[in-house]
Design a protein around this motif. Structure first.
Motif, PDB file in Angstrom:
ATOM      1  N   SER A  64       0.858  -1.182   0.000  1.00 46.75           N
ATOM      2  CA  SER A  64       0.000   0.000   0.000  1.00 46.75           C
ATOM      3  C   SER A  64       0.900   1.240   0.000  1.00 46.75           C
ATOM      4  O   SER A  64       2.114   1.136  -0.185  1.00 46.75           O
ATOM      5  N   MET A  65       0.278   2.391   0.203  1.00 48.64           N
ATOM      6  CA  MET A  65       1.025   3.648   0.298  1.00 48.64           C
ATOM      7  C   MET A  65       0.895   4.193   1.720  1.00 48.64           C
ATOM      8  O   MET A  65      -0.171   4.078   2.343  1.00 48.64           O
ATOM      9  N   ASP A  66       1.977   4.773   2.232  1.00 43.79           N
ATOM     10  CA  ASP A  66       1.892   5.369   3.566  1.00 43.79           C
ATOM     11  C   ASP A  66       1.280   6.761   3.482  1.00 43.79           C
ATOM     12  O   ASP A  66       0.836   7.208   2.404  1.00 43.79           O
ATOM     13  N   GLU A  67       1.275   7.470   4.618  1.00 48.47           N
ATOM     14  CA  GLU A  67       0.627   8.785   4.667  1.00 48.47           C
ATOM     15  C   GLU A  67       1.318   9.826   3.805  1.00 48.47           C
ATOM     16  O   GLU A  67       0.740  10.872   3.486  1.00 48.47           O
ATOM     17  N   PHE A  68       2.552   9.552   3.377  1.00 49.44           N
ATOM     18  CA  PHE A  68       3.290  10.486   2.514  1.00 49.44           C
ATOM     19  C   PHE A  68       3.301  10.040   1.052  1.00 49.44           C
ATOM     20  O   PHE A  68       4.040  10.582   0.237  1.00 49.44           O
ATOM     21  N   GLY A  69       2.495   9.002   0.731  1.00 49.78           N
ATOM     22  CA  GLY A  69       2.418   8.527  -0.639  1.00 49.78           C
ATOM     23  C   GLY A  69       3.574   7.652  -1.060  1.00 49.78           C
ATOM     24  O   GLY A  69       3.802   7.435  -2.252  1.00 49.78           O
ATOM     25  N   ARG A  70       4.314   7.110  -0.092  1.00 49.07           N
ATOM     26  CA  ARG A  70       5.449   6.248  -0.405  1.00 49.07           C
ATOM     27  C   ARG A  70       5.038   4.791  -0.274  1.00 49.07           C
ATOM     28  O   ARG A  70       4.209   4.441   0.578  1.00 49.07           O
ATOM     29  N   PRO A  71       5.612   3.912  -1.094  1.00 45.12           N
ATOM     30  CA  PRO A  71       5.212   2.495  -1.035  1.00 45.12           C
ATOM     31  C   PRO A  71       5.645   1.844   0.272  1.00 45.12           C
ATOM     32  O   PRO A  71       6.707   2.157   0.817  1.00 45.12           O
ATOM     33  N   GLN A  72       4.811   0.940   0.762  1.00 45.10           N
ATOM     34  CA  GLN A  72       5.130   0.210   1.978  1.00 45.10           C
ATOM     35  C   GLN A  72       4.514  -1.181   1.905  1.00 45.10           C
ATOM     36  O   GLN A  72       3.626  -1.448   1.094  1.00 45.10           O
ATOM     37  N   VAL A  73       4.999  -2.067   2.758  1.00 46.54           N
ATOM     38  CA  VAL A  73       4.437  -3.411   2.874  1.00 46.54           C
ATOM     39  C   VAL A  73       4.041  -3.623   4.328  1.00 46.54           C
ATOM     40  O   VAL A  73       4.879  -3.532   5.230  1.00 46.54           O
ATOM     41  N   SER A  74       2.755  -3.855   4.552  1.00 45.85           N
ATOM     42  CA  SER A  74       2.251  -4.135   5.901  1.00 45.85           C
ATOM     43  C   SER A  74       2.333  -5.636   6.143  1.00 45.85           C
ATOM     44  O   SER A  74       1.825  -6.432   5.349  1.00 45.85           O
ATOM     45  N   ILE A  75       2.967  -6.020   7.253  1.00 45.65           N
ATOM     46  CA  ILE A  75       3.261  -7.423   7.534  1.00 45.65           C
ATOM     47  C   ILE A  75       2.567  -7.874   8.805  1.00 45.65           C
ATOM     48  O   ILE A  75       2.526  -7.149   9.805  1.00 45.65           O
ATOM     49  N   SER A  76       2.007  -9.079   8.762  1.00 47.44           N
ATOM     50  CA  SER A  76       1.428  -9.713   9.945  1.00 47.44           C
ATOM     51  C   SER A  76       2.202 -10.997  10.227  1.00 47.44           C
ATOM     52  O   SER A  76       2.485 -11.772   9.309  1.00 47.44           O
ATOM     53  N   LEU A  77       2.532 -11.222  11.492  1.00 47.87           N
ATOM     54  CA  LEU A  77       3.330 -12.372  11.896  1.00 47.87           C
ATOM     55  C   LEU A  77       2.469 -13.402  12.619  1.00 47.87           C
ATOM     56  O   LEU A  77       1.388 -13.080  13.130  1.00 47.87           O
ATOM     57  N   ASP A  78       2.987 -14.623  12.686  1.00 49.64           N
ATOM     58  CA  ASP A  78       2.324 -15.619  13.526  1.00 49.64           C
ATOM     59  C   ASP A  78       2.653 -15.337  14.988  1.00 49.64           C
ATOM     60  O   ASP A  78       3.410 -14.415  15.312  1.00 49.64           O
ATOM     61  N   ALA A  79       2.079 -16.133  15.886  1.00 45.81           N
ATOM     62  CA  ALA A  79       2.235 -15.861  17.320  1.00 45.81           C
ATOM     63  C   ALA A  79       3.692 -15.918  17.757  1.00 45.81           C
ATOM     64  O   ALA A  79       4.170 -15.049  18.502  1.00 45.81           O
ATOM     65  N   LYS A  80       4.432 -16.926  17.273  1.00 41.71           N
ATOM     66  CA  LYS A  80       5.835 -17.066  17.660  1.00 41.71           C
ATOM     67  C   LYS A  80       6.669 -15.907  17.134  1.00 41.71           C
ATOM     68  O   LYS A  80       7.503 -15.332  17.853  1.00 41.71           O
ATOM     69  N   GLY A  81       6.421 -15.529  15.870  1.00 44.10           N
ATOM     70  CA  GLY A  81       7.157 -14.401  15.296  1.00 44.10           C
ATOM     71  C   GLY A  81       6.828 -13.094  15.998  1.00 44.10           C
ATOM     72  O   GLY A  81       7.708 -12.250  16.228  1.00 44.10           O
ATOM     73  N   GLY A  82       5.537 -12.905  16.351  1.00 41.70           N
ATOM     74  CA  GLY A  82       5.138 -11.694  17.063  1.00 41.70           C
ATOM     75  C   GLY A  82       5.825 -11.582  18.404  1.00 41.70           C
ATOM     76  O   GLY A  82       6.249 -10.487  18.825  1.00 41.70           O
ATOM     77  N   SER A  83       5.981 -12.709  19.093  1.00 41.81           N
ATOM     78  CA  SER A  83       6.653 -12.703  20.397  1.00 41.81           C
ATOM     79  C   SER A  83       8.123 -12.331  20.250  1.00 41.81           C
ATOM     80  O   SER A  83       8.664 -11.554  21.043  1.00 41.81           O
ATOM     81  N   LYS A  84       8.781 -12.894  19.232  1.00 43.76           N
ATOM     82  CA  LYS A  84      10.191 -12.579  18.997  1.00 43.76           C
ATOM     83  C   LYS A  84      10.379 -11.098  18.693  1.00 43.76           C
ATOM     84  O   LYS A  84      11.262 -10.436  19.255  1.00 43.76           O
ATOM     85  N   MET A  85       9.535 -10.570  17.792  1.00 39.40           N
ATOM     86  CA  MET A  85       9.656  -9.165  17.420  1.00 39.40           C
ATOM     87  C   MET A  85       9.344  -8.259  18.610  1.00 39.40           C
ATOM     88  O   MET A  85      10.010  -7.236  18.829  1.00 39.40           O
ATOM     89  N   SER A  86       8.351  -8.637  19.391  1.00 37.11           N
ATOM     90  CA  SER A  86       7.970  -7.827  20.550  1.00 37.11           C
ATOM     91  C   SER A  86       9.101  -7.759  21.575  1.00 37.11           C
ATOM     92  O   SER A  86       9.427  -6.684  22.094  1.00 37.11           O
TER      93      SER A  86
END
Length: 620
Positions: free
Chosen positions: A336-358
């Motif tokens: 999608s595009m961010d608030e400044f019109g620049r391209p971005q990728v929004s990512i969703s992780l599984d539970a284990k990945g979310g815990s690691k990133m957190s």
């Protein structure tokens, strides 16, 4: 009363025949040559795209049967293969590289029939045409990645337990890790902590140059498990990737210990199919080494825990070897595009990945984190063992400062354009390949060859049917006509049930299975009719002869069909490709032939001759 069915049995037979006819009917309508247009590399298929395509077809004097925009894809139905090829060439030229334009076939089933789930029989590659790929998984890379992960895991574990070590590196064997300690007490402490939580690894300690060395290696069972894991996960990911791009009725299955067969029936363009399967990109998230000076790093003064990668513009970045997270934990990705019109990728992780990133971001707010983009590219060369050689390209996609604790959802920015964002999201959404793969064999089967196979198969079945029908009618007269009706119903039921079963595909060997089933169905009727003749010769009444003829022949028919069914099940269990297709058709054919030859013909015989005492002679 002998030879009289209750009404519910006739209703049941009528219901089964009606359902079979209904779901076999879509095969009468055939398929239309079609072009399937989907987005790639950042393009979006919108209504304006459809309008542009329709205008291009009008300019080329091509009148399509229909043009539809559904689920983000355009489907154009055409009247002939010639129009299909011309239209695809024009669309390719005018729409540009932002779209995948695949040649395909679309069922011409009426809407009312499609609404109740009616679809044509799915044809295999040998009948429909399409592309076949044999892909090889780079197992050496899978083991190397596991070795690299061992280094990261051991470093993290020892630091968390505050067990001091002098160094950790990969062993030259490519299946192990070497750790160095200053004294034996610390070494024993490390073994006591690591060994229980790492089954499948061998621990060997030694002393060299006043240092205590621990070598941890993978066992043969562990290496075998890693390779099996890589193959199975790549199978799953390839299925997701093919499904993501809307290829109809694909076949993705393993072959041997390190190869995967991919067949895409109906797809007539090898280059487009390669584009679907060839991308082998993934992401890794690393902490940036903000302490090491970039000039020192470029001069070779680089800590063993860090490594230099470069951004796309060539600027070097020093990052830590520690991997925060890999693409294996990504469950969804949208561009999608961010608030400044620049391209971005929004990512969703599984539970284990979310815990690691957190956990990581919570302790590193204000520090930079790098997103490493990894891609595997074929070199066209062979390794010493004859396996295909693949080059690994790594570059920093972006470096971002952690502003707050992240959870299971976050976004990647700093991408060059919307096209790159879309393509990256597609690959991540379909899954990151555990080990790189390369196409080592490709084969295209044209639709004309598929049509020839169908024509030859239908001819063989038709000639066989005519011979059987004539024989039965001449030899068994009216009872032979009953058997012929059941025979036709049997074929209709096979086609109807195969059209209903998800995943059932008719191949050329499958047609052979239908021909074999025709012979088996007639064989059952022959047994029944001959038994009726024997009973009549024994002086029994007509009604008694019919009743005992069916009753006494049943066990023989059941024995013969059960043994054949067991053979078909074994073929399905151990066979691959065409063998499975033959086995599936044979199993369905056995079930339908039993139904029609025993229950079907009995119902007709009962309706015509059952319970009648005025019959003096049977036409059998």
């Amino acid at each position: 009363m002998l030879n009289k069915y209750p009404m519910w049995k006739y209703l049941l037979l009528s219901f089964v025949v009606l359902i079979s006819l209904l779901y076999a009917a879509p095969n009468l309508y055939g398929e239309d040559p079609a072009i399937q247009i989907s987005a790639t590399r950042g393009a979006n298929v919108k209504l304006v795209t459809l309008e542009k395509v329709e205008a291009l077809l009008i300019q080329a004097n091509i009148t399509p049967k229909s043009t539809v925009l559904e689920n983000g894809q355009i489907l154009i139905r055409l009247t002939s293969s010639e129009d299909q090829l011309i239209a695809r060439e024009i669309i390719d030229e005018q729409l540009g590289d932002g779209f995948v334009n695949a040649l395909n076939f679309a069922p011409a089933t009426p809407a009312w029939l499609a609404a109740i789930g009616g679809t044509p029989l799915k044809l295999g590659l040998d009948l429909r045409g399409g592309v076949h790929f044999l892909m090889e998984v780079d197992m050496d890379e899978a083991v190397a990645k596991a070795q690299e992960q061992m280094v990261q895991d051991f470093r993290s574990e020892l630091r968390e337990q505050k067990i001091r070590f002098r160094g950790i590196r990969k062993a030259n064997t490519e299946t192990g890790v070497i750790l160095r300690f200053k004294d034996e007490v610390i070494l024993d402490e490390a073994i006591a902590h690591l060994k229980p939580i790492n089954p499948g690894l061998q621990f060997v300690d030694s002393e060299t140059n006043n240092e205590f060395v621990l070598t941890i290696s993978m066992t043969d069972e562990k290496i075998k498990a890693i390779k099996e894991d890589a193959l199975q996960q790549n199978l799953s990911i390839l299925r997701n990737r093919v499904n993501e791009l809307g290829v109809a009725e694909p076949l993705v299955q393993r072959q041997g210990s390190d190869r995967i067969v991919v067949e895409l029936p109906g797809v007539q363009d090898t280059a487009r199919a390669k584009e679907i399967l060839g991308a082998t990109a993934t992401l890794e998230f690393h902490p940036v080494d903000s302490v090491t000076d970039i000039n020192d790093a470029l001069a070779g003064r680089l800590p063993s825990s860090s490594i230099i990668y470069r951004e796309r513009n060539g600027r070097p970045v020093v990052v830590k070897k520690k991997i925060i997270l890999t693409g294996n934990h990504i469950v969804d990705a949208q561009s999608s595009m961010d608030e400044f019109g620049r391209p971005q990728v929004s990512i969703s992780l599984d539970a284990k990945g979310g815990s690691k990133m957190s956990r990581f971001t919570k302790n590193n707010i204000g520090k930079p984190m790098a997103t490493l983009f990894i891609e595997y590219l074929p070199t066209g060369k062979k390794k010493a063992n004859g396996k295909a050689e693949i080059a690994k390209r790594e570059e920093i996609a972006n470096v971002a400062t952690i502003q707050a604790q992240l959870g299971r959802s976050f976004r990647i920015t700093g991408l060059d354009n919307a096209a790159e964002a879309h393509n990256l999201a597609l690959l991540l959404r379909a899954g990151a390949l555990i080990a790189p793969i390369q196409i080592i064999e490709e084969r295209t089967i044209g639709p004309s060859l598929g049509k020839q196979n169908i024509d030859n198969g239908i001819k063989a079945m038709t000639y066989g049917m005519l011979a059987v029908v004539l024989f039965m009618f001449i030899y068994y007269r009216k009872f032979g006509a009953v058997a012929n009706i059941a025979l036709l119903l049997n074929i209709v039921m096979i086609i109807g049930f195969m059209s209903m079963i998800p995943g059932a595909t008719l191949t050329l060997p499958g047609i052979a299975g239908i021909v074999l089933t025709v012979g088996m169905a007639v064989d059952a009727n022959v047994l029944i009719f001959e038994r009726i003749r024997e009973e009549l010769r024994a002086g029994k009444s007509i009604q008694r002869a019919i009743n005992e003829g069916y009753a006494n022949a049943f066990s023989t028919i059941a024995d013969a069909n059960i043994t054949t069914l067991i053979t078909a099940i074994i073929l399905f269990a151990v066979g691959t490709g065409p063998i499975k297709g033959f086995a599936v058709t044979l199993m369905i054919g056995i079930a339908t032939s039993m139904f029609t030859s025993i229950f079907g013909t009995r119902a007709i015989v009962n309706a015509l001759w059952g319970g009648r005492n005025d019959i003096k002679k049977l036409s059998i």
